[in-house]
Design a protein around this motif. Structure first.
Motif, PDB file in Angstrom:
ATOM      1  N   ALA A  95       0.837  -1.200   0.000  1.00 44.51           N
ATOM      2  CA  ALA A  95       0.000   0.000   0.000  1.00 44.51           C
ATOM      3  C   ALA A  95       0.870   1.248   0.000  1.00 44.51           C
ATOM      4  CB  ALA A  95      -0.903  -0.005   1.225  1.00 44.51           C
ATOM      5  N   SER A 127      -8.652  -3.582  -2.159  1.00 39.33           N
ATOM      6  CA  SER A 127      -8.185  -3.338  -0.799  1.00 39.33           C
ATOM      7  C   SER A 127      -9.289  -2.811   0.103  1.00 39.33           C
ATOM      8  CB  SER A 127      -7.029  -2.327  -0.820  1.00 39.33           C
ATOM      9  OG  SER A 127      -7.440  -1.112  -1.416  1.00 39.33           O
ATOM     10  N   GLU A 176      -9.965  -4.857   3.292  1.00 37.89           N
ATOM     11  CA  GLU A 176      -8.971  -4.686   4.348  1.00 37.89           C
ATOM     12  C   GLU A 176      -9.263  -3.454   5.182  1.00 37.89           C
ATOM     13  OE1 GLU A 176      -5.115  -4.595   2.631  1.00 37.89           O
ATOM     14  OE2 GLU A 176      -5.503  -6.232   1.252  1.00 37.89           O
ATOM     15  N   ASP A 220      -6.343  -1.677  -8.492  1.00 40.91           N
ATOM     16  CA  ASP A 220      -6.594  -2.248  -7.161  1.00 40.91           C
ATOM     17  C   ASP A 220      -7.356  -3.570  -7.252  1.00 40.91           C
ATOM     18  OD1 ASP A 220      -6.531  -2.455  -4.428  1.00 40.91           O
ATOM     19  OD2 ASP A 220      -8.223  -1.108  -4.080  1.00 40.91           O
ATOM     20  N   ASP A 263      -8.261  -7.454  -6.608  1.00 44.72           N
ATOM     21  CA  ASP A 263      -8.226  -8.327  -5.444  1.00 44.72           C
ATOM     22  C   ASP A 263      -7.524  -9.644  -5.749  1.00 44.72           C
ATOM     23  OD1 ASP A 263      -9.171  -9.328  -2.771  1.00 44.72           O
ATOM     24  OD2 ASP A 263     -10.326 -10.672  -4.042  1.00 44.72           O
ATOM     25  N   ARG A 296      -2.276  -5.181  -4.673  1.00 45.47           N
ATOM     26  CA  ARG A 296      -1.375  -5.481  -3.554  1.00 45.47           C
ATOM     27  C   ARG A 296      -0.994  -6.962  -3.553  1.00 45.47           C
ATOM     28  NH1 ARG A 296      -4.073  -2.210   1.607  1.00 45.47           N
ATOM     29  NH2 ARG A 296      -4.278  -0.198   0.553  1.00 45.47           N
TER      30      ARG A 296
END
Length: 514
Positions: free
Chosen positions: A308, A339, A342, A395, A397, A419
């Motif tokens: 991140a 994200s 999270e 971004d 998943d 990520r």
């Protein structure tokens, strides 16, 4: 037991209708039903039952009314107390009864989820079932000031559901069937431009363009004569589209078809003061397909990965804007929200919801988008076949989320940020991995200087380097720290204080990078 307020107040026990009692008992029961599961204070009940002038014995009479309601429910066969006394008030135990408002909320929530996920038939069915719970005006015959706001809330929900149902039905191609209902809704709420637009769309798709234009003229007259307003931009644009027979509206007996020449340009604004990443930019520059290569070339995919705040999105968008001219058929962009889970958000975006957005951006009318996700993906690949288009999926998943959004054409190019390492996408789709590390020391210091500006003019290189290290040389933390410094005026000649300067500390804590 079943209770209803979406119409006249109603109570049933095993299907048999109950007599709740006189007006005061009905008002007290309605007050509890409007706040199911929550305590209604005695003072509030007194205000409902007597409005401005409760008698001295009002509290005692409220207790008597509640006792009468409890006796009624016990006599009807209720095996447990439905109304409990708590905290100087009364609470309806909603977990032990069925209430039409709670059923309506559940059905509309499920229908909206189905609509977001592309299950339009299911969404329309759920909205129809929710609307069927309305038997008339909410709490008809029990008009008291204390009920005005909650009654208005439920009536507004009914209107929103009616609009959403009409949109779903139009998406399914049921424009003929919707004309009558929409005409009634327009007559009931002549200022509602959204409903008027839906009626105009239904008429146009049914081949009744003249009637659609007449609906617009009538709405414009009503708004002008009664409110002194012109129709809003959306309604004006729909009117113009019908006048020019725009394919995006839809022709006789059919929903809209893909309009020719659609060239989406969905890239968000590139990050300012982009710094460093020369090697990574070179890697991305080698990504676009060579139009002179043969048809055996695979789809060009790059997977930008990293922690991140390392600058994945910034790199992807900076390069995408620079390379946009290499993709004359357009650029598609989607935030896949990988994200969000999270951070306690809504969670990753559904791939088929993103597919629907892409298809609409490519000119496909909502009514023409298949309900089946596999068919949506097939239509998407067909529309991109042979087109030089850039697709940025930000971004992500997982590889599973990305896979349905990949074009089939080697003429396209896809950039994914995540990520996660996306190893499956690399192994099976041939994605080129581009893992990002923190910026170099020079690039990190340069980024701080460019964003902070004069705030760092008198700081020494060692002080700037020290702040950059405290930021982990992560672009997000560097930008936040520099922005905080730039936003805080300081005395002339004041250099950067001790390494743990409070602005940088706050910035690091805000980014989770301290």
């Amino acid at each position: 037991m079943d209770f209803g307020i979406l119409g006249t107040l109603e109570a049933r026990a095993e299907g048999r209708r109950l007599s709740i009692g006189g007006r005061r008992a009905q008002l007290a029961m309605a007050a509890l039903l409007l706040r199911p599961g929550r305590v209604v204070p005695v003072d509030q009940l007194m205000a409902v039952l007597w409005e401005d002038w409760p008698p001295a014995s009002a509290r005692t009479q409220v207790s008597i009314v509640m006792s009468g309601l409890r006796r009624t429910f016990r006599a009807a066969g209720s095996e447990s107390e439905i109304i409990e006394t708590r905290d100087a008030g009364y609470r309806l135990r909603s977990e032990r009864v069925r209430i039409d408002t709670l059923t309506a909320e559940r059905r509309v929530t499920e229908a909206r989820r189905a609509m977001r996920e592309g299950r339009t038939v299911e969404a329309a069915r759920g909205l129809r079932a929710a609307l069927a719970l309305w038997r008339g005006p909410v709490l008809g015959g029990l008009d008291v000031p204390g009920f005005a706001a909650p009654i208005r809330r439920w009536e507004e929900l009914r209107w929103r559901m009616a609009e959403e149902l009409a949109e779903a039905e139009l998406a399914l191609g049921h424009h003929h069937e919707q004309i009558g209902d929409l005409t009634s809704l327009v007559a009931e709420a002549p200022y509602n431009e959204r409903v008027r637009a839906l009626l105009m769309t239904a008429l146009a798709r049914a081949g009744r363009q003249a009637d659609a234009l007449a609906v617009y003229r009538d709405g414009r007259r009503v708004l002008d004569e009664e409110l002194g307003l012109e129709p809003g931009r959306a309604l004006r644009e729909l009117h113009a589209a019908i006048l020019r027979d725009d394919p995006a509206v839809g022709g006789p007996d059919g929903p809209a078809r893909p309009a020719p020449g659609i060239r989406p340009a969905q890239l968000p604004q590139a990050v300012a003061s982009f710094t460093g990443r020369r090697a990574e930019m070179d890697a991305l520059d080698s990504l676009p397909p060579d139009r002179d290569r043969g048809s055996d070339r695979h789809l060009a995919i790059c997977a930008i990965t990293g922690v991140a705040g390392v600058g994945k999105t910034g790199l992807a968008l900076h390069w995408a804007h620079r390379a946009a001219t290499q993709f004359p058929d357009g650029q598609l962009y989607a935030d896949l929200r990988g994200s969000r889970g999270e951070a306690g958000g809504d969670g990753p975006a559904s791939a088929n919801v993103v597919l629907q957005r892409f298809l609409r951006a490519l000119g496909v009318a909502t009514a023409d988008i298949p309900d089946d996700p596999e068919e949506q993906a097939a239509m998407y690949r067909s529309l991109l076949q042979g087109r030089r288009m850039l697709v940025v999926l930000d971004d992500a998943d997982s590889a599973a989320q990305v896979r349905p959004l990949l074009p089939g054409s080697h003429a396209c190019c896809v950039v994914v940020t995540s990520r996660a390492p996306l190893e499956e996408l690399i192994a099976h789709a041939g994605a080129r991995p581009l893992p990002l590390a923190p910026l170099s020391r020079d690039a990190a210091s340069e980024l701080l200087r460019r964003v902070a500006g004069d705030a760092l003019a008198s700081a020494s290189p060692a002080e700037i380097d020290h702040l950059a290290e405290h930021c982990g040389r992560l672009p997000l933390a560097l930008r936040t720290a520099a922005a905080r410094l730039a936003a805080r005026p300081r005395p002339a000649g004041d250099g950067l204080p001790a390494p743990r300067h409070e602005a940088s500390v706050e910035a690091l804590e805000a980014c989770g990078c301290g």
